[in-house]
Design a protein around this motif. Structure first.
Motif, mmCIF file in Angstrom:
data_model
loop_
_atom_site.group_PDB
_atom_site.id
_atom_site.type_symbol
_atom_site.label_atom_id
_atom_site.label_comp_id
_atom_site.label_asym_id
_atom_site.label_seq_id
_atom_site.Cartn_x
_atom_site.Cartn_y
_atom_site.Cartn_z
ATOM 1 N N VAL A 24 0.245 -0.471 9.862
ATOM 2 C CA VAL A 24 -0.648 -1.579 9.950
ATOM 3 C C VAL A 24 -1.604 -0.575 11.280
ATOM 4 C CG1 VAL A 24 -1.442 -4.464 10.725
ATOM 5 C CG2 VAL A 24 1.024 -3.165 8.859
ATOM 6 N N ALA A 25 -3.143 -1.546 10.456
ATOM 7 C CA ALA A 25 -3.302 -1.618 12.055
ATOM 8 C C ALA A 25 -4.106 -3.187 11.754
ATOM 9 C CB ALA A 25 -4.641 -0.896 11.850
ATOM 10 N N VAL A 40 -5.885 -8.017 9.387
ATOM 11 C CA VAL A 40 -4.561 -6.621 8.940
ATOM 12 C C VAL A 40 -4.385 -6.482 7.844
ATOM 13 C CG1 VAL A 40 -1.465 -7.234 9.355
ATOM 14 C CG2 VAL A 40 -3.202 -9.158 10.302
ATOM 15 N N VAL A 41 -4.660 -5.047 8.277
ATOM 16 C CA VAL A 41 -4.523 -4.246 7.312
ATOM 17 C C VAL A 41 -3.516 -3.171 7.024
ATOM 18 C CG1 VAL A 41 -6.984 -2.071 6.605
ATOM 19 C CG2 VAL A 41 -7.175 -4.457 7.573
ATOM 20 N N PRO A 42 -2.993 -2.966 5.826
ATOM 21 C CA PRO A 42 -2.475 -1.516 5.271
ATOM 22 C C PRO A 42 -2.702 -0.335 5.735
ATOM 23 C CG PRO A 42 -2.739 -2.944 3.730
ATOM 24 C CD PRO A 42 -3.237 -3.491 4.549
ATOM 25 N N LYS A 43 -2.708 0.725 6.288
ATOM 26 C CA LYS A 43 -2.784 2.460 6.142
ATOM 27 C C LYS A 43 -3.026 2.959 4.837
ATOM 28 C CE LYS A 43 -2.766 2.613 11.182
ATOM 29 N NZ LYS A 43 -1.425 3.879 12.376
ATOM 30 N N LYS A 44 -2.139 2.459 4.330
ATOM 31 C CA LYS A 44 -1.572 2.749 3.172
ATOM 32 C C LYS A 44 -3.087 1.938 2.142
ATOM 33 C CE LYS A 44 1.978 1.826 -0.259
ATOM 34 N NZ LYS A 44 3.344 2.093 -0.292
ATOM 35 N N HIS A 45 -3.776 2.424 1.616
ATOM 36 C CA HIS A 45 -4.788 1.728 0.566
ATOM 37 C C HIS A 45 -4.014 1.043 -0.933
ATOM 38 C CE1 HIS A 45 -8.569 0.446 -1.170
ATOM 39 N NE2 HIS A 45 -7.902 0.767 -2.797
ATOM 40 N N VAL A 46 -3.898 -0.194 -1.062
ATOM 41 C CA VAL A 46 -3.653 -0.790 -1.645
ATOM 42 C C VAL A 46 -4.810 -2.190 -2.033
ATOM 43 C CG1 VAL A 46 -1.643 -2.845 -1.790
ATOM 44 C CG2 VAL A 46 -1.311 -0.941 -0.868
ATOM 45 N N GLU A 47 -5.007 -1.817 -2.631
ATOM 46 C CA GLU A 47 -6.240 -3.293 -3.599
ATOM 47 C C GLU A 47 -6.273 -4.207 -3.414
ATOM 48 O OE1 GLU A 47 -7.726 -1.284 -7.358
ATOM 49 O OE2 GLU A 47 -8.707 -3.042 -8.125
ATOM 50 N N SER A 48 -5.179 -4.779 -3.414
ATOM 51 C CA SER A 48 -4.659 -5.756 -3.411
ATOM 52 C C SER A 48 -3.573 -6.913 -3.128
ATOM 53 C CB SER A 48 -5.965 -7.322 -4.819
ATOM 54 O OG SER A 48 -4.723 -7.665 -5.852
ATOM 55 N N LEU A 49 -3.211 -7.895 -3.548
ATOM 56 C CA LEU A 49 -1.728 -8.296 -3.388
ATOM 57 C C LEU A 49 -0.867 -8.008 -4.804
ATOM 58 C CD1 LEU A 49 0.504 -9.728 -1.225
ATOM 59 C CD2 LEU A 49 -0.407 -11.674 -2.221
ATOM 60 N N ASN A 50 -1.638 -7.884 -5.840
ATOM 61 C CA ASN A 50 -1.274 -7.452 -6.992
ATOM 62 C C ASN A 50 -0.862 -6.255 -6.802
ATOM 63 O OD1 ASN A 50 -1.751 -10.157 -8.230
ATOM 64 N ND2 ASN A 50 -3.889 -9.636 -9.268
ATOM 65 N N GLU A 51 -1.619 -5.556 -6.691
ATOM 66 C CA GLU A 51 -0.925 -3.702 -6.296
ATOM 67 C C GLU A 51 0.317 -3.560 -5.234
ATOM 68 O OE1 GLU A 51 -4.010 -4.567 -7.066
ATOM 69 O OE2 GLU A 51 -4.118 -4.205 -8.941
ATOM 70 N N LEU A 52 0.135 -4.753 -4.409
ATOM 71 C CA LEU A 52 1.696 -4.184 -3.531
ATOM 72 C C LEU A 52 3.040 -4.457 -4.171
ATOM 73 C CD1 LEU A 52 2.184 -3.420 -1.051
ATOM 74 C CD2 LEU A 52 1.802 -6.482 -0.113
ATOM 75 N N ASP A 53 3.753 -3.164 -4.013
ATOM 76 C CA ASP A 53 4.803 -3.384 -4.603
ATOM 77 C C ASP A 53 6.084 -2.701 -3.935
ATOM 78 O OD1 ASP A 53 4.420 -0.284 -4.663
ATOM 79 O OD2 ASP A 53 4.483 -0.598 -6.748
ATOM 80 N N LEU A 62 3.887 -9.347 7.793
ATOM 81 C CA LEU A 62 4.310 -10.814 8.317
ATOM 82 C C LEU A 62 4.451 -10.052 9.148
ATOM 83 C CD1 LEU A 62 5.401 -12.844 5.631
ATOM 84 C CD2 LEU A 62 3.344 -12.763 6.620
ATOM 85 N N SER A 63 5.073 -9.447 9.840
ATOM 86 C CA SER A 63 5.506 -9.029 11.426
ATOM 87 C C SER A 63 4.551 -7.979 11.704
ATOM 88 C CB SER A 63 6.599 -7.604 10.648
ATOM 89 O OG SER A 63 6.828 -6.738 12.778
ATOM 90 N N ALA A 64 3.404 -7.795 11.428
ATOM 91 C CA ALA A 64 1.643 -7.376 12.452
ATOM 92 C C ALA A 64 1.407 -8.487 12.374
ATOM 93 C CB ALA A 64 1.364 -6.565 11.778
ATOM 94 N N VAL A 91 -13.187 -7.306 -0.100
ATOM 95 C CA VAL A 91 -13.486 -5.879 -0.036
ATOM 96 C C VAL A 91 -11.417 -5.312 -0.665
ATOM 97 C CG1 VAL A 91 -12.308 -4.106 1.817
ATOM 98 C CG2 VAL A 91 -14.292 -5.842 2.806
ATOM 99 N N PHE A 92 -12.019 -4.325 -1.646
ATOM 100 C CA PHE A 92 -10.577 -4.577 -2.502
ATOM 101 C C PHE A 92 -9.783 -3.106 -1.808
ATOM 102 C CE2 PHE A 92 -13.342 -7.264 -4.759
ATOM 103 C CZ PHE A 92 -11.921 -7.263 -5.475
ATOM 104 N N HIS A 93 -9.195 -3.472 -0.998
ATOM 105 C CA HIS A 93 -8.297 -3.126 -0.233
ATOM 106 C C HIS A 93 -7.549 -4.566 0.300
ATOM 107 C CE1 HIS A 93 -6.034 0.382 2.873
ATOM 108 N NE2 HIS A 93 -5.570 -0.685 3.721
ATOM 109 N N LEU A 94 -6.619 -4.194 0.693
ATOM 110 C CA LEU A 94 -5.635 -5.854 1.510
ATOM 111 C C LEU A 94 -5.839 -5.673 2.372
ATOM 112 C CD1 LEU A 94 -3.209 -7.650 0.206
ATOM 113 C CD2 LEU A 94 -1.273 -5.638 0.871
ATOM 114 N N HIS A 95 -5.453 -6.716 2.748
ATOM 115 C CA HIS A 95 -5.679 -7.668 4.288
ATOM 116 C C HIS A 95 -5.628 -8.526 4.048
ATOM 117 C CE1 HIS A 95 -9.874 -8.060 2.368
ATOM 118 N NE2 HIS A 95 -9.532 -8.781 2.964
ATOM 119 N N LEU A 96 -4.929 -9.097 5.647
ATOM 120 C CA LEU A 96 -4.703 -10.723 5.685
ATOM 121 C C LEU A 96 -5.098 -11.484 6.720
ATOM 122 C CD1 LEU A 96 -0.510 -10.883 5.277
ATOM 123 C CD2 LEU A 96 -2.376 -12.493 7.052
ATOM 124 N N HIS A 97 -6.079 -11.556 6.621
ATOM 125 C CA HIS A 97 -6.699 -12.943 7.862
ATOM 126 C C HIS A 97 -5.740 -13.318 8.640
ATOM 127 C CE1 HIS A 97 -10.408 -12.559 5.217
ATOM 128 N NE2 HIS A 97 -9.751 -12.268 4.133
#
Ligand code: 5GP
Ligand code: ZN
Length: 102
Positions: A24-25, A40-53, A62-64, A91-97
């Motif tokens: 994460v960065a 809070v952005v995963p380094k791996k490309h995941v389009e959205s929470l719907n694609e996070l498996d 969450l830890s980040a 932005v269609f790369h998962l991120h948490l505000h």
């Protein structure tokens, strides 16, 4: 793939990360909607929470949040994930505000 957050987490723009680990960065939102507005952005490309498996990555995100807020001494904050265009995802790369008052 032409993804702005992939480029940022890969270091293409020399963006300052307020927190970083292998997964994460975390960096400042370019158009802040609160005095403190971090992404809070995963380094791996995941389009959205719907694609996070990847449950490990779910935990890392969450830890980040906890590591970042602890590092910056932010005790009170909101977290937000927009999923899908109709919900406001731009932005269609998962991120948490992370949103906080100073
Ligand atoms: P979303 O609406 O997809 O949940 O949030 C996207 C967020 O990314 C917005 O708050 C927007 O200001 C931010 N953003 C878009 N492009 C950039 C960029 O190039 N750099 C940074 N730091 N933030 C960006
Ligand atoms: Zn990406």
């Amino acid at each position: 793939m032409d993804c702005i957050f992939c480029k940022i987490v890969n270091g293409d723009f020399n963006t300052k990360f307020v927190y970083e680990n292998d997964y994460v960065a975390v960096f400042k939102d370019i158009n802040p909607k609160a005095p403190i507005h971090l992404l809070v952005v995963p380094k791996k490309h995941v389009e959205s929470l719907n694609e996070l498996d990847d449950k490990n990555l779910m935990g890392e995100l969450l830890s980040a949040v906890r590591e970042t807020t602890k590092k910056l001494g932010i005790k009170s904050y909101k977290t937000l994930i927009n999923t899908g265009k109709e919900a406001g995802q731009e932005v269609f790369h998962l991120h948490l505000h992370i949103l906080a008052n100073a």
